[in-house]
Structure formats: C-alpha cells, structure tokens
Design an enzyme around this catalytic site. Structure first.
Site, PDB file in Angstrom:
ATOM      1  N   GLU A   1      23.529 -12.048 -26.496  1.00  0.00           N
ATOM      2  CA  GLU A   1      24.365 -10.830 -26.549  1.00  0.00           C
ATOM      3  C   GLU A   1      23.720  -9.756 -27.412  1.00  0.00           C
ATOM      4  O   GLU A   1      23.744  -8.573 -27.057  1.00  0.00           O
ATOM      5  CB  GLU A   1      25.768 -11.157 -27.087  1.00  0.00           C
ATOM      6  CG  GLU A   1      26.608 -12.048 -26.188  1.00  0.00           C
ATOM      7  CD  GLU A   1      27.076 -11.376 -24.897  1.00  0.00           C
ATOM      8  OE1 GLU A   1      26.879 -10.167 -24.735  1.00  0.00           O
ATOM      9  OE2 GLU A   1      27.638 -12.097 -24.036  1.00  0.00           O
TER      10      GLU A   1
ATOM     11  N   ARG B   1      22.571  -6.227 -25.653  1.00  0.00           N
ATOM     12  CA  ARG B   1      23.322  -5.015 -26.029  1.00  0.00           C
ATOM     13  C   ARG B   1      22.597  -4.197 -27.092  1.00  0.00           C
ATOM     14  O   ARG B   1      22.429  -2.986 -26.931  1.00  0.00           O
ATOM     15  CB  ARG B   1      24.713  -5.391 -26.547  1.00  0.00           C
ATOM     16  CG  ARG B   1      25.514  -6.162 -25.513  1.00  0.00           C
ATOM     17  CD  ARG B   1      26.965  -6.269 -25.892  1.00  0.00           C
ATOM     18  NE  ARG B   1      27.587  -7.391 -25.194  1.00  0.00           N
ATOM     19  CZ  ARG B   1      28.871  -7.491 -24.933  1.00  0.00           C
ATOM     20  NH1 ARG B   1      29.690  -6.534 -25.301  1.00  0.00           N
ATOM     21  NH2 ARG B   1      29.367  -8.546 -24.309  1.00  0.00           N
TER      22      ARG B   1
ATOM     23  N   ASP C   1      23.518 -16.492 -13.997  1.00  0.00           N
ATOM     24  CA  ASP C   1      23.301 -15.180 -13.361  1.00  0.00           C
ATOM     25  C   ASP C   1      22.040 -14.392 -13.732  1.00  0.00           C
ATOM     26  O   ASP C   1      21.114 -14.230 -12.922  1.00  0.00           O
ATOM     27  CB  ASP C   1      24.541 -14.282 -13.532  1.00  0.00           C
ATOM     28  CG  ASP C   1      25.077 -14.225 -14.975  1.00  0.00           C
ATOM     29  OD1 ASP C   1      24.417 -14.752 -15.873  1.00  0.00           O
ATOM     30  OD2 ASP C   1      26.156 -13.636 -15.176  1.00  0.00           O
TER      31      ASP C   1
ATOM     32  N   GLU D   1      30.192  -5.728 -12.541  1.00  0.00           N
ATOM     33  CA  GLU D   1      29.281  -6.283 -11.526  1.00  0.00           C
ATOM     34  C   GLU D   1      29.507  -5.766 -10.111  1.00  0.00           C
ATOM     35  O   GLU D   1      28.536  -5.576  -9.348  1.00  0.00           O
ATOM     36  CB  GLU D   1      29.334  -7.814 -11.534  1.00  0.00           C
ATOM     37  CG  GLU D   1      28.747  -8.454 -12.797  1.00  0.00           C
ATOM     38  CD  GLU D   1      29.654  -8.373 -14.021  1.00  0.00           C
ATOM     39  OE1 GLU D   1      30.861  -8.093 -13.851  1.00  0.00           O
ATOM     40  OE2 GLU D   1      29.169  -8.569 -15.157  1.00  0.00           O
TER      41      GLU D   1
HETATM   42  C1  DMJ Z   1      27.546  -7.989 -19.579  1.00  0.00           C
HETATM   43  O1  DMJ Z   1      27.487  -8.133 -20.940  1.00  0.00           O
HETATM   44  C2  DMJ Z   1      26.248  -8.338 -18.928  1.00  0.00           C
HETATM   45  O2  DMJ Z   1      26.225  -7.793 -17.671  1.00  0.00           O
HETATM   46  C3  DMJ Z   1      26.015  -9.801 -18.832  1.00  0.00           C
HETATM   47  O3  DMJ Z   1      24.843 -10.130 -18.128  1.00  0.00           O
HETATM   48  C4  DMJ Z   1      27.159 -10.497 -18.177  1.00  0.00           C
HETATM   49  N1  DMJ Z   1      28.434  -9.958 -18.430  1.00  0.00           N
HETATM   50  C5  DMJ Z   1      28.713  -8.760 -19.067  1.00  0.00           C
HETATM   51  C6  DMJ Z   1      29.655  -7.868 -18.289  1.00  0.00           C
HETATM   52  O4  DMJ Z   1      30.500  -8.473 -17.435  1.00  0.00           O
END
Ligand code: DMJ
Length: 621
Positions: free
Chosen positions: A248, A252, A381, A515
C-alpha cells in the site's frame, strides 16, 4: 636522516671489530683505524653527540607515533595508575554484555539468527553507501524534461467538455472537504467530518494528499497542487516508528510521489520518493528475497499477515513493486531497487506453476507456494497487471515480463474464464482445481488490462484480447446495472440461479472503487466506442446521487437497498483513481497518452523509459 647512513659512524665509534666489514674499510676511514677513543677531535665528538641525540629522538618518535603505540605504552607503563580500576570495570561490563547477547542469541530460532546476520550485513552495506554518498549528499543531478502528454487539449465536443468539468467539480468537493476536516491525516470521514486512519500506513500521514497530487495536476487545480506540495515539503515524514503495508505504501506513496515528480519536475517529490524507497528495502531481507508484507520502517523488521496461508507473502503485494522500483533506480542512480524486483521475477520463473497459474501465496523463507488459490481479483490482480506494464514501460524491451504475461493470460483463459448461461463472460476463482463462480469488483480491472495487452499478443490474437476486454467490461457494467443504486457490489456470483449479482450480505458494499471505470477508460481509448463514455456517465450520476454527502464522498454498505447506509470513509483511491479515470474518459487521447505513460495500480502515471532517451540500462536490469 636515513638510519643506514648512521651505521658507519657508530662502527667507528665502537672500535674496530664491533661493526667491522665495509664500515671500517671505506676510503675515508684510514686515519681512524689505529686511533683510540681518547683520540676523537672536538668536532668529531660534537657530530657524534648530535647523531646520538637524533637516534634517541627517532626511537621515541616511533614508540609514540606508530599506530597503536599509545595503547601499548598505556598498557605497559600506566597499567597500575589511577585509570586501572575504571578500565577493569569497563572490561567487566563488556564481558557481561557479551554474555547477555550470546544468551539471547541462543534462545532464537536458527532462522531468526540468520535474518539478524543478514540485517546487520545489509545495515553495514547501507552505512558504507551512506558514508560514500556523504561526500556528495543528495541525489545525482538530473535534468528534468517533462514527458509528452502531461497536459492535454480541451475536449473539442462541448458536451464532453461540460461532463469533464463536472468531474473536476467532484474532485474539488472531495478535496475541499478533506482539507477542511482531515487536512494532513490519511483519509476523511465525510459523515462524521473528521480524519480517518487506516493501519495500512502505520503512522505515516497524508495519504490523501500524496495520492491526489497527480490528479490535481492533470485537472489543472494549481492552487490545490501548490498547497499539497507545500504540505509534502514541510510535513511528509518517514522517520516514524510505523509498521506499514509495503504494497500500500508503495502504490500510493511511492507511486504518488513519482508521478508528481514526473509531471511537475519538483525535486522535493523525487527526493521523498527515493527516501521512502530506501525505507522499504529491509522488507526484502528474507531467505528468498521475496519481501515481507508488513515492515516496521524504523526497526527494519518485517513479517507477513497472520492470516496468510502458511506464513506466505501475497502475490498481488510482492508482484506490485516492479514499476515503482525500476523508476526509483532510474531517478536515484542506485541499481539496488531494480535488482530487488528483478530477483522476485527470477524466483517466480524458477517455480513450477500448477496448470500454468500463479497461486496467491508464496512462502518467503522456503520459496514454496502456499495454498493453491488463484485469483485475478484480490490477492492476485495487480501482479498480472505489472507483468504487462513492466514490458510496456520498458519500451517493449522487457521480454521476460512480456512472456510471463501472455503465458499467464493463456492459462487464465483455459482455466478461469467462463460464460454464464445468460451469455456473460466472467473470470472465476480457482481453489486447488475447483472453480468458485464468483467475480470481485477488483477483478473488473482485467477488462482494461486485456485490451491494453492486445497490441503485444500474437497477431492472430490481437482482436481476441480486445474482445475479451469488451466482454469483461460488459459483465462488470451488468454488475452495476443490476443493483438498485447502479453502483457495483464488492463481489458478484454466477451460481445458484443468479448472474452478476451479489448473494451474500458481506459482498454487497461499494467503497468508491475504481476498477469498473478504469476498464471503461481503457476500452474508450482503445475502441472509441461511445457506450463506454455513457456507462462512465451513469457511474457519475450514481456517485452523485448516493455517495455524495455534505462532507465529501462516502462508500455504501448495500447497493441493493433503497436507502443509503454510508460507511463514512472517503478512500484516498477515490481521488487518485476513480476521479482520475473518469476525467481521462472525458478527455482527449493526448492527455497521458499510452505510448508515453503507464499507470501504476493506483492510477499514478509513470513515463515509459524510451530506449532512445538513454534509458536502456533500467529497461534491461
Ligand atoms: C487500489 O488501492 C489499487 O487499485 C489496488 O491495486 C487494488 N485496490 C484499490 C482500489 O480498489
């Protein structure tokens, strides 16, 4: 005077036979041969005295000035002096400390001991590097050239322009309320109008500010960008005792800072990104180099989520560092970042993959897979996303990334992609060979990914990959359309007589996720089919109707309900992703064009490292 030139004189002085040989047989020695000591002339005596005193001085000089001679002297001459008691005390204390440390070490598991040794070594190396750099503190000089497409044209169509303006107004509402009620904290609670702290960032602060920087920039919200930059300069602090999520914080904070630098050229963002990257490096101190999920950035101690299968690290977490770390090496001139992520690649490519699929769990100590669960949604993912984007970001030179991506897509198509009886294509989850016919909101990003990857697929498959993207986009749109609020649930199922509908109460929430809109944006850019803009606009209307509140935007607990029950969190990714993708959906293609930019998984744009810009090295690390 060199010692050798003194010897003949001493030979003569001591009398014949003492230092005989050539010393006494020189051309100038004949007159002294027969003479006794009493026969020295006054000048000779004087010279001898001078030479003798020089010799004494030299001997003492050696004792005092040769390395460690002072210690020798103090040991030999001053041992019983007053300082003796103090030094004995010191020796005893040192001894006791060593015993204590040895005892503690014996109580540790061999693995912990090995880890400590590695950490000590790493620290020594880092200190050495630090000392080396101390001569030239800071980062190497870099000439900033803004990549193509950091700013774009106004949309030509007035309706599109108006819609884009509306999205900018939404950003302003989200930002102003964050500023009013939660400035400097991580996120906003828009109902209770106060700050929200998530344990993902430990006590690093300002997630919304860093996540929003690039969105403010591309929306040309100049005042807001300026105040965000000032906050970063004065307050963004990584010298905190914090256990953070490596993933995270990377997507971010590191991602946000990198994009802000590449868009604006402001050095503070480059400096902070590299500083934070360095803090994340101890996460890689595991036997395989597969990083820990959690890291205390002060102590450098890492661990994994307690719930993860067999102490494993998570595929989507350690597989989503590549883009940022390659850029950290590019901007710092320090190859260590790229080396760390290339090692992850190596470990993965050596492993057997069940049916060609990548399980979500990998143990960083043994290097073995945990449970054989496979998902293109949560836990898996963005690993797949980063394989494709690593290849694109390398200006299509990263052949390993490319191969791993297309091989994985092949396995996903064979084992996970299914069609419902109503004709909806979906991506199921795989649990040890059995399919769970469920698709997460997170999985919806894959529509955009398949379409983006179409270009590199074997020529007979290009159209197929675009079509696959379109089918996933349709299914995800259905998941929105089949709710009362026209916003998608966290997960929807294709079993028990339903299609694209959430059946479990704990899967009916919507937390402002991006998404589905992300996939609309890619599909629009790559096909220019107007339905994607229409679907995006439906989402805008639903967000305005159900998520907008006085104090910002909030998630919804049940999207099938008639009445909103707000979860009271304005996620930072709403500003970095959801609103940015919406804005791009209603922009011309010249803003952040795909030939020059890739988006990290938090929608932070990173420039393609073009071969002809002298970036060959990073691309091939
Ligand atoms: C985001 O922080 C990023 O896209 C991450 O890869 C997965 N989920 C959240 C948003 O849904």
């Amino acid at each position: 005077m060199p010692a050798a030139s003194l010897l003949p004189l001493f030979g003569s002085a001591a009398g014949p036979g003492t230092l005989g040989g050539p010393a006494g047989s020189g051309a100038g020695g004949g007159g002294r041969k027969a003479a006794g000591p009493g026969a020295f002339r006054l000048t000779e005596k004087f010279v001898l005295l001078l030479v003798f005193s020089a010799f004494i001085t030299l001997c003492f000089g050696a004792i005092f000035f040769l390395p460690d001679s002072s210690k020798l002297l103090s040991g030999v001459f001053f041992h019983s002096a007053a300082g003796g008691a103090g030094s004995l005390e010191r020796i005893r204390a040192d001894h006791e400390r060593a015993l204590r440390e040895a005892k503690e070490t014996l109580q540790k598991l061999p693995e912990e001991i090995r880890r400590d040794i590695r950490q000590d070594k790493e620290k020594l190396l880092q200190d050495a590097r630090g000392r080396k750099e101390a001569g030239a503190p800071g980062l190497p000089q870099r000439l900033f050239r803004q990549p193509v497409g950091a700013v774009g044209q106004e949309p030509a169509d007035p309706d599109v322009r108006q819609r884009r303006e509306k999205i900018k107004e939404m950003m302003k509402h989200a930002w102003d309320n964050y500023k009013r009620y939660a400035w400097g904290l991580n996120e906003l609670k828009p109902i209770s109008k106060q700050g929200h702290s998530s344990n993902l960032f430990g006590n690093i602060q300002g997630a919304t500010i860093v996540d929003a920087l690039d969105t403010l920039y591309i929306m040309e919200m100049k005042e807001e960008f300026k105040e965000a930059k000032e906050w970063v300069e004065k307050n963004l602090d990584f010298n905190v005792n914090a256990e953070i999520s490596v993933f995270e914080v990377n997507i971010r904070f590191v991602g946000g800072l990198l994009s802000a630098y590449y868009l604006s050229g402001e050095e503070v963002f480059r400096k902070k990104a590299v500083e934070l990257g360095e803090k994340l490096l101890p996460a890689f101190n595991t036997p395989t180099g597969i990083p820990w999920a959690l890291l205390n950035i002060k102590s450098g101690i890492g661990r994994n989520w307690p719930w993860a299968s067999g102490g494993s690290s998570i595929l989507a977490e350690f597989g989503t560092l590549h883009l940022e770390f390659v850029h950290l090496s590019h901007l710092s001139g320090n190859p260590v970042f790229a080396e760390k992520v290339m090692n992850i690649r190596k470990v993965l490519s050596r492993l057997d993959k069940p049916e060609g699929l990548y399980p979500n769990y990998l143990n960083p100590s043994s290097g073995q897979w945990g449970q054989h669960h496979v998902s293109i949604g949560g836990l898996g993912d963005s690993f797949y996303e980063y394989l494709l984007k690593a290849w694109l970001m390398s200006d299509k030179t990263d052949e390993d990334g490319k191969k791993m991506y297309y091989d994985a897509v092949q396995a996903i198509e064979t084992h996970l992609i299914r069609k419902s009886s109503g004709g909806l294509t979906y991506i199921a989850e795989w649990k040890g060979g059995l399919l769970e016919h469920k698709m997460g909101h997170l999985t919806c990003f894959a529509g955009g990914m398949f379409a983006l990857g179409a270009d590199g697929a074997p020529s007979d498959k290009t159209g197929h990959h675009i079509e696959l993207g379109a089918k996933i986009a349709r299914t995800c749109h259905e998941s929105y359309d089949r709710t009362r609020m026209k916003l998608g649930p966290e997960a929807f199922r294709f079993d028990g007589g339903v299609e694209a509908i959430a059946t479990r109460q704990n899967e009916k929430y919507y937390i402002l996720r991006p998404e589905v809109i992300e996939t609309y944006m890619y599909m629009w850019r790559l096909t220019h089919d107007p339905k994607y803009r229409e679907w995006g606009w439906e989402a805008v209307e639903a967000l305005e109707k159900h998520c907008r509140v006085d104090g910002g935007y909030s998630g919804i607990r049940d999207v099938y309900n008639n009445h909103e029950s707000h979860d009271d969190v304005q996620q930072s990714f709403f500003l970095s992703e959801t609103l940015k993708y919406l804005y791009l959906l209603f922009s011309e293609d010249d803003l952040l064009p795909f030939e020059h930019w890739v988006f990290n998984t938090e929608a932070h744009p990173l420039p393609v490292l073009h071969k002809d810009d002298g970036n060959k090295e990073e691309n091939q690390k």
